[in-house]
Scaffold this active site. Structure first.
Site, mmCIF file in Angstrom:
data_model
loop_
_atom_site.group_PDB
_atom_site.id
_atom_site.type_symbol
_atom_site.label_atom_id
_atom_site.label_comp_id
_atom_site.label_asym_id
_atom_site.label_seq_id
_atom_site.Cartn_x
_atom_site.Cartn_y
_atom_site.Cartn_z
ATOM 1 N N PRO A 2 0.815 -1.223 0.000
ATOM 2 C CA PRO A 2 0.000 0.000 0.000
ATOM 3 C C PRO A 2 0.845 1.269 0.000
ATOM 4 O O PRO A 2 1.889 1.335 0.659
ATOM 5 C CB PRO A 2 -0.819 -0.116 1.284
ATOM 6 C CG PRO A 2 -0.178 -1.179 2.086
ATOM 7 C CD PRO A 2 0.599 -2.052 1.181
ATOM 8 N N GLU A 3 0.404 2.243 -0.773
ATOM 9 C CA GLU A 3 1.074 3.540 -0.838
ATOM 10 C C GLU A 3 0.108 4.597 -0.318
ATOM 11 O O GLU A 3 -0.952 4.258 0.212
ATOM 12 C CB GLU A 3 1.498 3.822 -2.292
ATOM 13 C CG GLU A 3 2.370 2.701 -2.853
ATOM 14 C CD GLU A 3 2.825 2.955 -4.285
ATOM 15 O OE1 GLU A 3 2.896 4.115 -4.709
ATOM 16 O OE2 GLU A 3 3.098 1.966 -4.978
#
Ligand SMILES: [Zn+2]
Length: 298
Positions: A2-3
């Site tokens: 996840p960013e």
């Protein structure tokens, strides 16, 4: 992994569900998830606290806890972590690592198949935030700020954009997307990027992250963001035609990270001024209905 958009999506999901609730008790099922060997103390420290706010800082999910003293719980999801709020009556899953039992009969569960995720319980947020760079969706992230980061460095641009102590929240997907949009090769030395390309890169980072946040990020089917509707333009599209020039998208390795580029649009020798950028992500998934976040299997 996840960013920024996926973590922001998680924060919004949690904010609606746990802000204002108290933690009745907790259970640590995998001790190493709690950083700094604090697992044995964790339950005593968090039980009885109220969750007064949920926020994002770079790729961290932050929670402010108010009890006998103020504490902050930061969670880094790393490769496979996810945070879900479920009724206590639902049985735990094998990969649930930490469970916080809340005052409304539900529990916050940190599920992490690969065990790389970490929770940091700290008394001051600076213990975490001091190491985190500028937020790319904040007013402080101006074109001049990006200029100052790039012009002072000789290294390749992609690893620089991935450096969390410089810019917070960018990861492999959105860096590839931004470099393609600005037509910059990922190995270009930072201080060799012409001014108009730096401006295009700044605009690309802001617009792509904003768009991805509004679409709840990218759903890779890993349970981190179910229903994320951002559809990458270049990332993960090896062998497919470039959406700008139809050349074949190639995968190269930059700083040990798989990297997707259009060899024509992002030629290292190309020095032409950036042309007007079209929104090449438009249209994909337009017909896909949004779905609510939450582990589908439950
Ligand atoms: Zn191209």
């Amino acid at each position: 992994m996840p960013e920024l958009p996926e973590v922001e999506s998680t924060v919004r999901y949690l904010r609606e569900r746990i802000e204002g609730l108290a933690i009745k008790s907790s259970e640590v099922l995998w001790h190493r998830t709690i950083a700094h060997n604090r697992a044995p103390l964790f339950s005593d420290l968090v039980s009885g606290s109220a969750i007064t706010s949920v926020f994002r800082c770079g790729k961290f999910v932050g929670m402010r806890l108010e009890g006998s003293s103020e504490q902050f719980l930061f969670t880094h999801l790393r490769m496979s972590g996810s945070l879900d709020v479920l009724p206590d009556s639902m049985p735990l899953e094998p990969h649930d690592r930490v469970v916080l039992y809340l005052s409304n009969g539900k529990s916050l569960r940190f599920n992490d198949t690969r065990k790389f995720g970490r929770m940091y319980l700290v008394s001051s947020p600076e213990e975490i935030t001091a190491r985190i760079g500028i937020e790319p969706l904040s007013d402080s992230f101006t074109p001049e700020m990006l200029d100052s980061i790039l012009c002072a460095r000789k290294g390749a641009v992609k690893p620089t954009l991935l450096n969390q102590s410089l810019i917070a929240g960018l990861g492999n997907i959105y860096v590839d997307e931004s470099l393609w949009t600005a037509q910059v090769h990922p190995l270009t030395p930072c201080n060799k990027i012409p001014q108009e390309k730096r401006a295009a890169l700044h605009a690309a980072i802001v617009s792509i992250l904003s768009k991805a946040v509004s679409l709840l990020g990218t759903d890779f089917g890993d349970g981190v963001v179910d229903g994320g509707m951002y559809s990458p333009v270049v990332y993960g599209r090896e062998g497919e035609p470039c959406k700008r020039c139809k050349s074949e998208i190639r995968r190269i390795v930059v700083g040990q990270r798989g990297t997707h580029i259009c060899p024509a649009c992002q030629s290292r020798r190309r020095t032409a001024k950036a042309k007007g950028q079209k929104d090449a992500t438009r249209g994909r998934n337009a017909s896909r209905a949004p779905s609510r976040r939450g582990r589908k299997s439950r």
